[in-house]
Design an enzyme around this catalytic site. Structure first.
Site, PDB file in Angstrom:
ATOM      1  N   GLY A  30       0.833  -1.205   0.000  1.00  0.00           N
ATOM      2  CA  GLY A  30       0.000   0.000   0.000  1.00  0.00           C
ATOM      3  C   GLY A  30       0.866   1.253   0.000  1.00  0.00           C
ATOM      4  O   GLY A  30       2.098   1.175   0.067  1.00  0.00           O
ATOM      5  N   ASP A  86       3.236  -2.493   8.352  1.00  0.00           N
ATOM      6  CA  ASP A  86       2.248  -2.546   7.277  1.00  0.00           C
ATOM      7  C   ASP A  86       1.190  -1.471   7.497  1.00  0.00           C
ATOM      8  O   ASP A  86       1.022  -0.963   8.616  1.00  0.00           O
ATOM      9  CB  ASP A  86       1.594  -3.943   7.255  1.00  0.00           C
ATOM     10  CG  ASP A  86       1.079  -4.321   5.876  1.00  0.00           C
ATOM     11  OD1 ASP A  86       0.897  -3.418   5.025  1.00  0.00           O
ATOM     12  OD2 ASP A  86       0.848  -5.524   5.643  1.00  0.00           O
ATOM     13  N   GLY A  87       0.479  -1.155   6.442  1.00  0.00           N
ATOM     14  CA  GLY A  87      -0.642  -0.226   6.536  1.00  0.00           C
ATOM     15  C   GLY A  87      -1.921  -0.971   6.879  1.00  0.00           C
ATOM     16  O   GLY A  87      -1.909  -2.178   7.134  1.00  0.00           O
ATOM     17  N   LYS A  99      -7.759  -5.235   6.347  1.00  0.00           N
ATOM     18  CA  LYS A  99      -6.714  -5.001   5.360  1.00  0.00           C
ATOM     19  C   LYS A  99      -7.135  -5.635   4.035  1.00  0.00           C
ATOM     20  O   LYS A  99      -8.125  -6.337   3.975  1.00  0.00           O
ATOM     21  CB  LYS A  99      -5.383  -5.616   5.839  1.00  0.00           C
ATOM     22  CG  LYS A  99      -4.766  -4.795   6.962  1.00  0.00           C
ATOM     23  CD  LYS A  99      -3.406  -5.314   7.399  1.00  0.00           C
ATOM     24  CE  LYS A  99      -2.416  -5.546   6.315  1.00  0.00           C
ATOM     25  NZ  LYS A  99      -2.138  -4.368   5.460  1.00  0.00           N
ATOM     26  N   GLY A 100      -6.354  -5.338   3.007  1.00  0.00           N
ATOM     27  CA  GLY A 100      -6.643  -5.934   1.702  1.00  0.00           C
ATOM     28  C   GLY A 100      -7.146  -4.937   0.677  1.00  0.00           C
ATOM     29  O   GLY A 100      -7.573  -5.335  -0.410  1.00  0.00           O
ATOM     30  N   GLY A 101      -7.057  -3.637   1.018  1.00  0.00           N
ATOM     31  CA  GLY A 101      -7.436  -2.611   0.043  1.00  0.00           C
ATOM     32  C   GLY A 101      -6.608  -2.711  -1.227  1.00  0.00           C
ATOM     33  O   GLY A 101      -7.056  -2.326  -2.310  1.00  0.00           O
ATOM     34  N   GLY A 102      -5.411  -3.253  -1.092  1.00  0.00           N
ATOM     35  CA  GLY A 102      -4.551  -3.468  -2.263  1.00  0.00           C
ATOM     36  C   GLY A 102      -4.559  -4.920  -2.715  1.00  0.00           C
ATOM     37  O   GLY A 102      -3.715  -5.329  -3.520  1.00  0.00           O
ATOM     38  N   GLU A 108       0.139 -10.654   3.368  1.00  0.00           N
ATOM     39  CA  GLU A 108       0.289  -9.745   4.522  1.00  0.00           C
ATOM     40  C   GLU A 108      -0.012 -10.484   5.822  1.00  0.00           C
ATOM     41  O   GLU A 108       0.668 -10.298   6.836  1.00  0.00           O
ATOM     42  CB  GLU A 108      -0.651  -8.541   4.373  1.00  0.00           C
ATOM     43  CG  GLU A 108      -0.232  -7.587   3.271  1.00  0.00           C
ATOM     44  CD  GLU A 108      -1.227  -6.466   3.038  1.00  0.00           C
ATOM     45  OE1 GLU A 108      -0.805  -5.395   2.595  1.00  0.00           O
ATOM     46  OE2 GLU A 108      -2.433  -6.654   3.280  1.00  0.00           O
TER      47      GLU A 108
HETATM   48  C1  5RP Z   1      -3.006  -3.782   0.979  1.00  0.00           C
HETATM   49  C2  5RP Z   1      -3.274  -3.246   2.331  1.00  0.00           C
HETATM   50  C3  5RP Z   1      -2.779  -1.866   2.621  1.00  0.00           C
HETATM   51  O1  5RP Z   1      -1.894  -1.912   3.688  1.00  0.00           O
HETATM   52  C4  5RP Z   1      -3.994  -1.010   2.944  1.00  0.00           C
HETATM   53  O2  5RP Z   1      -4.868  -1.041   1.831  1.00  0.00           O
HETATM   54  C5  5RP Z   1      -3.579   0.434   3.254  1.00  0.00           C
HETATM   55  O3  5RP Z   1      -3.059   1.050   2.110  1.00  0.00           O
HETATM   56  P1  5RP Z   1      -2.711   2.605   2.084  1.00  0.00           P
HETATM   57  O4  5RP Z   1      -1.552   2.809   3.013  1.00  0.00           O
HETATM   58  O5  5RP Z   1      -2.387   2.874   0.633  1.00  0.00           O
HETATM   59  O6  5RP Z   1      -3.934   3.349   2.528  1.00  0.00           O
HETATM   60  O7  5RP Z   1      -3.858  -3.865   3.193  1.00  0.00           O
HETATM   61  O8  5RP Z   1      -3.607  -5.029   0.796  1.00  0.00           O
END
Ligand code: 5RP
Length: 237
Positions: A30, A86-87, A99-102, A108
């Site tokens: 992310g 991690d984010g 999590k999992g926006g990406g 992860e």
């Molecule tokens: C990816 C994630 C990222 O850590 C989550 O989406 C946060 O992303 P960002 O820092 O761009 O807001 O879980 O799968």
């Protein structure tokens, strides 16, 4: 740098301070984790951190780390990870996460589970009272099973959408070659542990984005008087 990026950079910079020489470090995914990886690479380049090995959580973090000359080691080759950074997409007061926006939550979670410490870096927009009232829960599914899983989640009260790609016709394909269902439950998620287990028990599900009882520390960036400020909330159990 815009204000949102400044909030992310201040937590990325603070997170690097927790890394010590010789550590094996989980490299999150992310935009916030990417800033952390860039800051880490700079510390290594300047000789301020030595003998660091990174364990990537995604193709994204692997490519970035390789480009920036961070030595990498495969997840299967390490028995433990000293620190994973991690984010997150949502953080509740008990430090349970979505999590999992990406679409990277499978690796992860593997890295987080092997880490002696999981440090989460977010901006203040990610702090929520209850999970899933706003951000849909990502669920990675086998391509052939997406409709079957969607129907079962619907019986559990969740509305799922197959995540669609941008600049490609059709769905997002994960690093493992699977698809993502993004799920919203009517009243949000009240019992993350129970739901994590129930969803992972559906045939065809690889992993969902609930990270329960994994997080040790959260660093948050916010803006006050047009300046980025760092704070670290206490966990409320
Ligand atoms: C990816 C994630 C990222 O850590 C989550 O989406 C946060 O992303 P960002 O820092 O761009 O807001 O879980 O799968």
């Amino acid at each position: 740098m815009d204000l949102k990026t400044q909030m992310k950079q201040i937590v990325a910079t603070a997170a690097i301070k927790e890394i010590e020489d010789g550590m094996i470090v989980g490299l999150g995914s992310g935009s916030t984790a990417a800033l952390m990886i860039k800051s880490l690479a700079e510390e290594i380049r300047l000789g301020k951190l030595k003998n660091i090995r990174g364990v990537p959580t995604s193709f994204q973090s692997e490519v970035l780390a390789l480009e920036l000359n961070i030595p990498l080691i495969d997840l299967a080759s390490v028995s433990e990870i000293d620190l994973a950074i991690d984010g997150a997409d949502e953080v509740d007061p008990a430090f349970q996460l979505i999590k999992g926006g990406g679409a990277c939550h499978v690796r992860e979670k593997l890295v987080a589970s092997k880490a002696n410490k999981l440090l989460i870096v977010v901006d203040e927009t990610k702090l929520v009272k209850n999970l899933n009232e706003v951000f849909p829960l990502p669920v990675e599914v086998l391509p052939s099973a997406w409709k079957q899983v969607k129907d079962i989640i619907s019986e559990m009260g969740g509305v799922s959408n197959l995540r669609m790609a941008i600049k490609k016709a059709g769905p997002v394909v994960t690093d493992q070659g699977n698809l993502i269902l993004d799920v919203l439950f009517d009243d949000g998620i009240k019992n993350p542990k129970d739901l994590e287990n129930r969803i992972n028990n559906i045939p065809g599900v690889l992993e969902n984005g609930l990270f329960v009882n994994l997080t040790d520390e959260v660093l948050v960036g916010k803006i006050e008087n047009n300046m980025p400020i760092l704070f670290s909330p206490s966990k409320i159990s």
